[in-house]
Design a protein around this motif. Structure first.
Motif, PDB file in Angstrom:
ATOM      1  N   GLN A 292       0.821  -1.208   0.000  1.00 50.31           N
ATOM      2  CA  GLN A 292       0.000   0.000   0.000  1.00 50.31           C
ATOM      3  C   GLN A 292       0.857   1.262   0.000  1.00 50.31           C
ATOM      4  O   GLN A 292       0.504   2.267  -0.632  1.00 50.31           O
ATOM      5  CB  GLN A 292      -0.919  -0.007   1.241  1.00 50.31           C
ATOM      6  CG  GLN A 292      -1.960   1.104   1.240  1.00 50.31           C
ATOM      7  CD  GLN A 292      -2.950   0.974   0.090  1.00 50.31           C
ATOM      8  OE1 GLN A 292      -3.313  -0.133  -0.308  1.00 50.31           O
ATOM      9  NE2 GLN A 292      -3.367   2.111  -0.470  1.00 50.31           N
ATOM     10  N   GLU A 293       2.006   1.222   0.663  1.00 54.67           N
ATOM     11  CA  GLU A 293       2.873   2.403   0.707  1.00 54.67           C
ATOM     12  C   GLU A 293       3.384   2.765  -0.680  1.00 54.67           C
ATOM     13  O   GLU A 293       3.387   3.941  -1.070  1.00 54.67           O
ATOM     14  CB  GLU A 293       4.056   2.129   1.644  1.00 54.67           C
ATOM     15  CG  GLU A 293       5.010   3.308   1.783  1.00 54.67           C
ATOM     16  CD  GLU A 293       6.194   2.975   2.673  1.00 54.67           C
ATOM     17  OE1 GLU A 293       7.096   3.834   2.784  1.00 54.67           O
ATOM     18  OE2 GLU A 293       6.226   1.866   3.238  1.00 54.67           O
ATOM     19  N   ASN A 296       0.499   4.244  -2.810  1.00 52.87           N
ATOM     20  CA  ASN A 296       0.229   5.640  -2.465  1.00 52.87           C
ATOM     21  C   ASN A 296       1.284   6.576  -3.048  1.00 52.87           C
ATOM     22  O   ASN A 296       0.971   7.681  -3.509  1.00 52.87           O
ATOM     23  CB  ASN A 296       0.168   5.802  -0.949  1.00 52.87           C
ATOM     24  CG  ASN A 296      -0.996   5.051  -0.336  1.00 52.87           C
ATOM     25  OD1 ASN A 296      -1.995   4.778  -1.017  1.00 52.87           O
ATOM     26  ND2 ASN A 296      -0.888   4.707   0.934  1.00 52.87           N
ATOM     27  N   SER A 299       0.662   6.956  -6.774  1.00 51.42           N
ATOM     28  CA  SER A 299      -0.513   7.808  -7.000  1.00 51.42           C
ATOM     29  C   SER A 299      -0.186   9.280  -6.777  1.00 51.42           C
ATOM     30  O   SER A 299      -0.586  10.149  -7.565  1.00 51.42           O
ATOM     31  CB  SER A 299      -1.660   7.378  -6.080  1.00 51.42           C
ATOM     32  OG  SER A 299      -2.032   6.041  -6.336  1.00 51.42           O
ATOM     33  N   SER A 300       0.561   9.577  -5.709  1.00 53.47           N
ATOM     34  CA  SER A 300       0.919  10.971  -5.426  1.00 53.47           C
ATOM     35  C   SER A 300       1.829  11.540  -6.507  1.00 53.47           C
ATOM     36  O   SER A 300       1.709  12.715  -6.887  1.00 53.47           O
ATOM     37  CB  SER A 300       1.582  11.084  -4.055  1.00 53.47           C
ATOM     38  OG  SER A 300       2.803  10.363  -4.042  1.00 53.47           O
TER      39      SER A 300
END
Length: 551
Positions: A292-293, A296, A299-300
């Motif tokens: 998940q890290e 994210n 995505s950022s």
């Protein structure tokens, strides 16, 4: 600007107000404590900041030249401009030295480990000058013009006297600076024709308990050297970036447990090379999952990229609308160009390196003297030649290099013909609006293939030419500067000066010796003694000679 890393993102800690260009940044503090105070040199001023951004020092040195290099050791401040070196203690002037050639870097052996203060200057004439107070103890020659100095292992090694140096022609070496003489320990030759060395650091990036050597070059190459059982450097890793490396440092920055190499580049990028595994492998039929890290973070980055693209599109539309207005005023953008024109000893050619902070559109090369353009493997630009009217004797070469997209660095190789001198001009056009061009000029001297050295073989047969006449010491020096490369513009101090050169193409030798006129001093002494005899100037002028010895 000072920033830190928080959850994998760069977060600004503090920013200073815009001002003069910062030439150097160093960390300092009380000896034997963490070096957490930030010192910057801008113009002739030194400013100090805490790690939170509070300014605690503003020191105007009143130097006539801008500061080029700086070293901090406790309360001692070592500064150098182009030719001037100054030592301050608690902001009070202690020592001063005027160098005969340009100073590229300055450092001091660790005063907490040695009972003396020993500054070392890296000078353009291929010499390291070791000082004591305001005097030179001794000089030692290195294989190229030194550009950077660093303490071995960050503390001077086992003896506290070990000093690393890097040269503009890509050589790296270790030398021990003792009280009486230097001891050369090892040297890495630049056999693969890599770029010049701009920065060096010591950090255990491999994790074997021994500090490795981190090297940054002006062609964008980052290297990691480890040491074998004989304490000889061995190349372990290298990574090529697209811009020259201006600074390099090792540490743990982004993620606990994984060391990194942080570098800054010429256009202002800060890049990290990590020891954290970033590749994951899966067997046949296995599904590779991203945590998940990482999702994210991806995505950022996509959101940030889309925002930047939108801002660029908005600014372009705004510029197009304003440029069509009858009241529009177009301002010429200021673009900084980092250039280097150096002679390569191995193939007797000149290397012209042009680096711009934005993408290069094209580069026009024009010369009023016959030269040859040689092929460069790293060069991906498309070159085209235009016909020239050589009968006018002012246009022998006209070539255009059209660069690929996002090219910020261009390297050219040129071979000149000795005896023919003139000017090489490079017209650099960045890929910006409105279209602008910057012209750069480089002198091709009559003896352009000669390279400065400090020793020649006096046993080889020599031809000697002696010139005698009514000319001053400065005039003679200007002749030598006009004819030969790597000679300082300012006349050296002293009554007699000798320069040695070696031809990189024919391997011949050249010795140039000239002296100051002595008749002015003797005439003044004669008048003071009130003697009636007048010394003939013709006889005294014979003492002012220039000797050219050339095999």
């Amino acid at each position: 600007m000072c920033f830190g890393m928080k959850k994998g993102e760069a977060v600004a800690v503090f920013k200073t107000l815009p001002g003069q260009k910062i030439a150097r940044l160093e960390l300092g503090g009380v000896l034997n404590t963490p070096q957490e105070k930030i010192f910057i040199a801008a113009g002739s001023e030194i400013r100090g900041f805490t790690k939170r951004g509070k300014q605690f020092l503003s020191f105007e040195t009143n130097l006539t030249e801008s500061i080029k290099a700086m070293h901090i050791s406790g309360s001692d401040l070592f500064l150098s401009a182009s030719y001037i070196y100054n030592h301050y203690c608690d902001c009070k002037d202690q020592h001063y030295y005027l160098s005969g050639d340009k100073i590229n870097d300055v450092i001091c052996l660790p005063v907490e480990r040695l009972p003396r203060i020993t500054p070392v200057l890296a000078c353009q004439d291929r010499v390291l000058r070791v000082l004591q107070g305001s005097d030179v103890i001794y000089e030692t020659e290195v294989p190229g013009p030194p550009t950077v100095l660093a303490l071995h292992n960050g503390n001077g090694g086992d003896s506290g006297e070990d000093l690393l140096y890097g040269t503009s022609d890509g050589k790296l070496g270790l030398i021990q600076i003792t009280t009486s003489k230097p001891i050369h320990k090892w040297e890495i030759r630049n056999e693969k024709k890599r770029g010049g060395i701009l920065c060096v650091d010591s950090f255990d990036i491999v994790g074997d308990g021994v500090k490795d050597l981190l090297v940054g070059r002006d062609d964008g190459l980052v290297e990691v050297y480890s040491f074998d059982n004989a304490n000889e450097p061995v190349l372990r890793f290298d990574q090529m970036l697209s811009e020259s490396i201006t600074s390099i440092q090792g540490g743990c920055i982004g993620k606990d447990g994984y060391d990194e190499i942080v570098v800054s580049t010429y256009s202002g990028w800060v890049t990290g090379l990590t020891t954290e595994p970033i590749h994951k492998e899966s067997g046949p039929g296995e599904e590779l999952k991203i945590n998940q890290e990482m999702q994210n973070k991806i995505s950022s980055l996509r959101v940030e990229l889309e925002q930047l693209q939108y801002k660029v599109l908005q600014e372009r539309e705004k510029y197009q609308q304003s440029s069509q207005s009858s009241k529009a005023k177009s301002a010429v953008p200021s673009v900084s160009i980092n250039d280097k024109f150096t002679l390569n000893k191995d193939d007797a050619s000149y290397s012209l390196i042009l680096e711009v902070q934005t993408a290069i559109d094209n580069v026009l090369i024009q010369s009023d003297v016959p030269i040859d353009l040689l092929d460069v493997d790293k060069n991906s630009a498309v070159v085209s030649f235009s016909s020239c009217d050589s009968e006018s004797n002012d246009n022998f070469l006209l070539a255009t290099y059209r660069c690929q997209a996002n090219t910020t660095r261009l390297e050219l190789k040129i071979r000149s013909i000795e005896g023919q001198y003139g000017t090489l001009q490079a017209y650099v056009t960045p890929r910006i609006q409105p279209k602008t061009c910057q012209a750069l000029q480089y002198l091709i001297k009559p003896l352009s293939l000669h390279q400065r050295t400090h020793f020649i073989d006096h046993d080889r047969p020599m031809n000697t030419l002696t010139l005698t006449g009514q000319f001053s010491f400065a005039e003679v020096h200007s002749w030598v500067v006009f004819c030969l490369p790597e000679v300082p513009e300012k006349p050296p101090a002293g009554e007699c000066v000798t320069f040695y050169f070696q031809n990189t193409f024919l391997d011949t030798q050249l010795e140039s010796t000239y002296r100051k006129k002595l008749f002015e001093k003797i005439l003044s002494e004669t008048y003071m003694k009130k003697t009636s005899k007048f010394i003939e100037i013709k006889d005294l002028i014979k003492w002012s000679n220039i000797f050219y010895s050339h095999q």
